[in-house]
Write an enzyme that holds these catalytic residues in place. Structure first.
Site, PDB file in Angstrom:
ATOM      1  N   CYS A 119     -16.375  97.956  39.278  1.00 52.11           N
ATOM      2  CA  CYS A 119     -16.128  96.127  38.678  1.00 52.11           C
ATOM      3  C   CYS A 119     -17.134  95.985  38.160  1.00 52.11           C
ATOM      4  O   CYS A 119     -18.585  96.433  37.783  1.00 52.11           O
ATOM      5  CB  CYS A 119     -16.256  96.031  40.566  1.00 52.11           C
ATOM      6  SG  CYS A 119     -16.590  93.260  39.879  1.00 52.11           S
TER       7      CYS A 119
ATOM      8  N   CYS B 208     -20.009  93.713  39.471  1.00 51.04           N
ATOM      9  CA  CYS B 208     -21.230  94.177  39.856  1.00 51.04           C
ATOM     10  C   CYS B 208     -22.273  95.019  38.935  1.00 51.04           C
ATOM     11  O   CYS B 208     -23.272  94.997  39.152  1.00 51.04           O
ATOM     12  CB  CYS B 208     -20.019  95.422  40.515  1.00 51.04           C
ATOM     13  SG  CYS B 208     -19.264  94.724  42.259  1.00 51.04           S
TER      14      CYS B 208
ATOM     15  N   HIS C 204     -19.232  92.269  45.987  1.00 51.04           N
ATOM     16  CA  HIS C 204     -18.339  92.512  45.704  1.00 51.04           C
ATOM     17  C   HIS C 204     -17.779  91.025  47.211  1.00 51.04           C
ATOM     18  O   HIS C 204     -17.018  92.093  47.952  1.00 51.04           O
ATOM     19  CB  HIS C 204     -17.596  93.642  45.655  1.00 51.04           C
ATOM     20  CG  HIS C 204     -16.260  93.527  44.654  1.00 51.04           C
ATOM     21  ND1 HIS C 204     -16.804  93.395  43.427  1.00 51.04           N
ATOM     22  CD2 HIS C 204     -15.640  93.447  45.392  1.00 51.04           C
ATOM     23  CE1 HIS C 204     -15.048  93.132  43.156  1.00 51.04           C
ATOM     24  NE2 HIS C 204     -14.726  93.317  44.066  1.00 51.04           N
TER      25      HIS C 204
ATOM     26  N   HIS D 165     -13.974  89.894  40.862  1.00 50.34           N
ATOM     27  CA  HIS D 165     -15.048  89.091  41.654  1.00 50.34           C
ATOM     28  C   HIS D 165     -15.308  87.736  41.306  1.00 50.34           C
ATOM     29  O   HIS D 165     -15.433  87.924  39.942  1.00 50.34           O
ATOM     30  CB  HIS D 165     -16.320  90.137  40.764  1.00 50.34           C
ATOM     31  CG  HIS D 165     -17.615  90.140  41.719  1.00 50.34           C
ATOM     32  ND1 HIS D 165     -18.149  91.376  42.220  1.00 50.34           N
ATOM     33  CD2 HIS D 165     -18.442  89.527  41.869  1.00 50.34           C
ATOM     34  CE1 HIS D 165     -18.992  90.829  42.543  1.00 50.34           C
ATOM     35  NE2 HIS D 165     -19.644  89.188  42.523  1.00 50.34           N
TER      36      HIS D 165
ATOM     37  N   HIS E 277     -16.067  84.222  40.889  1.00 49.59           N
ATOM     38  CA  HIS E 277     -17.325  83.630  40.176  1.00 49.59           C
ATOM     39  C   HIS E 277     -17.245  82.137  39.852  1.00 49.59           C
ATOM     40  O   HIS E 277     -15.230  81.721  39.416  1.00 49.59           O
ATOM     41  CB  HIS E 277     -17.294  84.229  38.675  1.00 49.59           C
ATOM     42  CG  HIS E 277     -15.975  84.264  37.611  1.00 49.59           C
ATOM     43  ND1 HIS E 277     -15.047  85.753  38.417  1.00 49.59           N
ATOM     44  CD2 HIS E 277     -14.954  83.811  36.570  1.00 49.59           C
ATOM     45  CE1 HIS E 277     -14.284  85.943  37.810  1.00 49.59           C
ATOM     46  NE2 HIS E 277     -14.064  84.516  36.564  1.00 49.59           N
TER      47      HIS E 277
HETATM   48  P1  5GP Z   1     -11.904  84.546  34.886  1.00 56.25           P
HETATM   49  O1  5GP Z   1     -10.340  84.801  33.604  1.00 56.25           O
HETATM   50  O2  5GP Z   1     -11.836  86.310  35.632  1.00 56.25           O
HETATM   51  O3  5GP Z   1     -11.764  83.506  35.785  1.00 56.25           O
HETATM   52  O4  5GP Z   1     -12.844  84.753  34.660  1.00 56.25           O
HETATM   53  C1  5GP Z   1     -13.757  85.681  33.293  1.00 56.25           C
HETATM   54  C2  5GP Z   1     -14.786  85.419  32.719  1.00 56.25           C
HETATM   55  O5  5GP Z   1     -15.434  86.861  32.349  1.00 56.25           O
HETATM   56  C3  5GP Z   1     -13.986  85.071  31.244  1.00 56.25           C
HETATM   57  O6  5GP Z   1     -14.376  83.993  30.715  1.00 56.25           O
HETATM   58  C4  5GP Z   1     -14.347  86.228  29.420  1.00 56.25           C
HETATM   59  O7  5GP Z   1     -14.848  85.452  28.930  1.00 56.25           O
HETATM   60  C5  5GP Z   1     -16.098  87.162  30.544  1.00 56.25           C
HETATM   61  N1  5GP Z   1     -15.811  88.502  30.550  1.00 56.25           N
HETATM   62  C6  5GP Z   1     -15.199  89.214  30.591  1.00 56.25           C
HETATM   63  N2  5GP Z   1     -16.078  90.097  30.187  1.00 56.25           N
HETATM   64  C7  5GP Z   1     -17.148  90.067  30.349  1.00 56.25           C
HETATM   65  C8  5GP Z   1     -18.412  90.479  29.828  1.00 56.25           C
HETATM   66  O8  5GP Z   1     -18.082  92.239  30.037  1.00 56.25           O
HETATM   67  N3  5GP Z   1     -19.800  89.945  29.327  1.00 56.25           N
HETATM   68  C9  5GP Z   1     -19.769  88.998  30.249  1.00 56.25           C
HETATM   69  N4  5GP Z   1     -20.985  87.755  29.722  1.00 56.25           N
HETATM   70  N5  5GP Z   1     -18.694  88.047  29.935  1.00 56.25           N
HETATM   71  C10 5GP Z   1     -17.196  88.625  30.080  1.00 56.25           C
HETATM   72 ZN    ZN Z   2     -18.040  93.233  41.852  1.00 56.16          ZN
END
Ligand code: 5GP
Ligand code: ZN
Length: 112
Positions: free
Chosen positions: A3, A6, A45, A97, A99
């Site tokens: 993940c 994680c 997680h 995960h 957030h």
């Molecule tokens: P979701 O679309 O799942 O709500 O948000 C995931 C967020 O994680 C996205 O805004 C994306 O830009 C961010 N993200 C994806 N991969 C990474 C990474 O490797 N590092 C960081 N800092 N953010 C990430």
């Molecule tokens: Zn996780």
């Protein structure tokens, strides 16, 4: 289980960490959708709001409380900020995960 968040929580993958304690971590989003865009995660997680159970109730309460702590360290507490919790495929969740997106600054983006 690999993940991404994680791995960030365990510092196996680098991220710009802005705030952390023993249970939670906040770091800058790699593709910011606002001038300030950070993600607050539990170290444990948990996939999403669709999979949490009553066992997660204390964690969820603390997660919400710490949004203000994170907003304070990134300079958004007084100015105001937007939060988003995407859940599942059609909810726009890319990383499975839990957030909280915390977004603010001069360029509001209602779609972020
Ligand atoms: P979701 O679309 O799942 O709500 O948000 C995931 C967020 O994680 C996205 O805004 C994306 O830009 C961010 N993200 C994806 N991969 C990474 C990474 O490797 N590092 C960081 N800092 N953010 C990430
Ligand atoms: Zn996780």
């Amino acid at each position: 289980m690999a993940c991404l968040f994680c791995q960030i929580a365990k510092k196996e993958i680098p991220a710009t960490i802005v705030w952390e304690n023993d249970e939670f971590l906040a770091f800058s989003d790699i593709h910011p959708k606002a001038p300030v865009h950070v993600l607050l995660i539990p170290r444990k997680h948990v996939e999403s709001l669709a999979t949490v159970t009553s066992v997660d109730e204390p964690m969820l309460g603390k997660l919400m409380l710490h949004v203000g702590d994170v907003a304070a360290v990134v300079g958004l507490k007084e100015r105001g900020f937007r939060t988003a919790l995407n859940t599942g495929k059609e909810g726009g969740q890319e990383v499975p995960h839990l957030h909280v997106h915390i977004m603010g600054g001069a360029r509001p983006n209602k779609n972020g």
